[in-house]
Design an enzyme around this catalytic site. Structure first.
Site, PDB file in Angstrom:
ATOM      1  N   HIS A 133      30.202 -78.963  -6.104  1.00 30.24           N
ATOM      2  CA  HIS A 133      30.837 -77.659  -5.934  1.00 30.24           C
ATOM      3  C   HIS A 133      32.177 -77.853  -5.215  1.00 30.24           C
ATOM      4  CE1 HIS A 133      26.448 -76.026  -5.834  1.00 30.24           C
ATOM      5  NE2 HIS A 133      26.874 -76.234  -7.071  1.00 30.24           N
ATOM      6  N   SER A 144      26.867 -80.425  -2.892  1.00 30.37           N
ATOM      7  CA  SER A 144      27.712 -79.311  -2.484  1.00 30.37           C
ATOM      8  C   SER A 144      28.296 -79.612  -1.110  1.00 30.37           C
ATOM      9  CB  SER A 144      26.915 -78.000  -2.511  1.00 30.37           C
ATOM     10  OG  SER A 144      27.762 -76.895  -2.264  1.00 30.37           O
ATOM     11  N   THR A 145      28.037 -78.773  -0.120  1.00 30.33           N
ATOM     12  CA  THR A 145      28.629 -78.951   1.203  1.00 30.33           C
ATOM     13  C   THR A 145      28.306 -80.334   1.765  1.00 30.33           C
ATOM     14  OG1 THR A 145      28.272 -76.593   1.568  1.00 30.33           O
ATOM     15  CG2 THR A 145      28.871 -77.921   3.480  1.00 30.33           C
ATOM     16  N   MET A 160      24.362 -76.517   0.615  1.00 36.51           N
ATOM     17  CA  MET A 160      23.754 -75.256   0.991  1.00 36.51           C
ATOM     18  C   MET A 160      23.205 -74.560  -0.243  1.00 36.51           C
ATOM     19  SD  MET A 160      23.431 -73.541   3.896  1.00 36.51           S
ATOM     20  CE  MET A 160      23.009 -71.900   4.498  1.00 36.51           C
ATOM     21  N   ASP A 181      20.855 -74.509  -5.660  1.00 34.30           N
ATOM     22  CA  ASP A 181      21.313 -74.982  -6.962  1.00 34.30           C
ATOM     23  C   ASP A 181      20.832 -76.407  -7.195  1.00 34.30           C
ATOM     24  OD1 ASP A 181      22.646 -74.986  -9.393  1.00 34.30           O
ATOM     25  OD2 ASP A 181      24.539 -75.660  -8.525  1.00 34.30           O
TER      26      ASP A 181
END
Length: 357
Positions: free
Chosen positions: A202, A176-177, A295, A298
């Site tokens: 993401h 993600s991030t 973050m 997930d």
């Protein structure tokens, strides 16, 4: 500073209306404090010195200096977490990719029409993104080429990859991030003859095709957006579309892509948990699961399921994560067998491929 202390935000945008609306949106978040606004990069430079923000939002199109130019200068001189927010990033253009390459933590598409109403509609998403970004580890801009420390394992990969054994079904990756840069580092280094690699990153809607194209140009493997029903082939990296869950399913002796729309899982669509859980069922011990920077949580549940079914599982370590969230939760839940720095991940992938199933 404690995790529940308010994070200081500087809003940088040439539009007075956007500065006002964004400030109001961010001020409603209980853990954010807007300490100031700036109308252009020169104003922002002085406000950064005066106010010491933890994170800033940054427009792309501004007078006197555009946002990308300022971002590059900022990352070289005074690195800070930055969230790019501009209509130019809404469709996943090269501008958004350039912003991430320059060191932006995340990008948010600003509505092209009626920005005040559009921004208000996205308020919760914007505030959560800025809050998450404020915890990112930002370093001075790195050279364009991989550093020697990162490149060191590369020489060891070729013989490992050429001895890759049958029975290695699938490599599954979630991020993600900060994940766009982590994935780039991995895929520009891996050889092109590995088992298929399935990825959930993401991303903004519409962003994935441009990201896949950029990765494909840098990688020895083929990188593409996954298509429903296609067979998973060796030497290919499959990225989940930005609005569908990605699962791997058995088809005869091989594997195939299954995409589906639906509700968010673990707050995301696509969800890393959905991918990992499908790989656990389809591949059992013949899979490798990797959870990278991001973050939230997930992927932790799905990676644990993969480990319980006998798969090998890796997590990016805290020191090399932009945001040590997803790998931290996965490690705490016992889903990760080994934590490792990002530069070591390609080598461990090749090593797993070589090892006797």
């Amino acid at each position: 500073m404690t995790a529940d202390a308010k994070r200081r935000v500087l809003v940088v945008d040439d539009s007075a209306l956007v500065r006002q609306v964004l400030s109001a949106i961010l001020a409603r978040h209980p853990l954010l404090e807007v300490v100031g606004t700036a109308r252009d990069p020169y104003d922002a430079r002085e406000k950064i010195k005066q106010l010491s923000p933890d994170v800033l939002t940054l427009d792309v199109e501004m007078p006197r200096m555009d946002g990308l130019t300022f971002l590059g200068k900022l990352m070289r001189a005074h690195p800070l977490p930055v969230v790019m927010l501009s209509s130019l990033t809404d469709k996943g253009t090269a501008t958004a990719l350039d912003a991430l390459d320059l060191g932006a933590v995340d990008v948010i598409g600003k509505p092209a029409l009626d920005q005040a109403v559009g921004l208000e509609a996205m308020g919760a998403e914007i505030a959560e993104t800025v809050h998450a970004a404020s915890f990112a580890r930002i370093h001075r801009a790195a050279p364009a080429l991989p550093s020697p420390a990162f490149s060191a394992p590369t020489a060891a990969m070729a013989p490992l990859a050429t001895r890759a054994r049958a029975g290695r079904s699938l490599i599954a990756v979630g991020s993600s991030t900060g994940g766009t840069e982590a994935l780039r580092r991995i895929f520009e280094t891996i050889p092109g003859n590995l088992p298929p690699i399935a990825v959930v990153q993401h991303m903004l809607p519409g962003f994935t095709p441009a990201f896949a194209d950029r990765l494909d140009r840098a990688s020895a493997a083929t990188v593409k957006v996954a298509e429903d029903g296609e067979s998973l082939q060796s030497g290919t990296v499959y990225l989940a579309p930005s609005d569908q869950h990605f699962t791997a399913v058995r088809r005869g002796a091989g594997l195939a892509v299954q995409l589906r729309e639906g509700e968010r899982v673990s707050r995301h669509l696509p969800s890393v948990d959905v991918l990992f859980e499908s790989v656990a069922e389809a591949c059992g011990p013949h899979a490798l699961g990797i959870i990278l920077t991001g973050m939230g949580e997930d992927g932790a549940r799905g990676l644990l399921r993969m480990r319980q079914r006998g798969a090998r599982t890796l997590g990016q370590d805290e020191a090399t994560c932009v945001v040590y969230g997803m790998p931290r939760v996965a490690w705490a839940r016992g889903a990760v067998m080994e934590q490792c720095p990002l530069p070591l991940v390609p080598h461990l992938i090749a090593e797993w491929c070589e090892r006797q199933p």
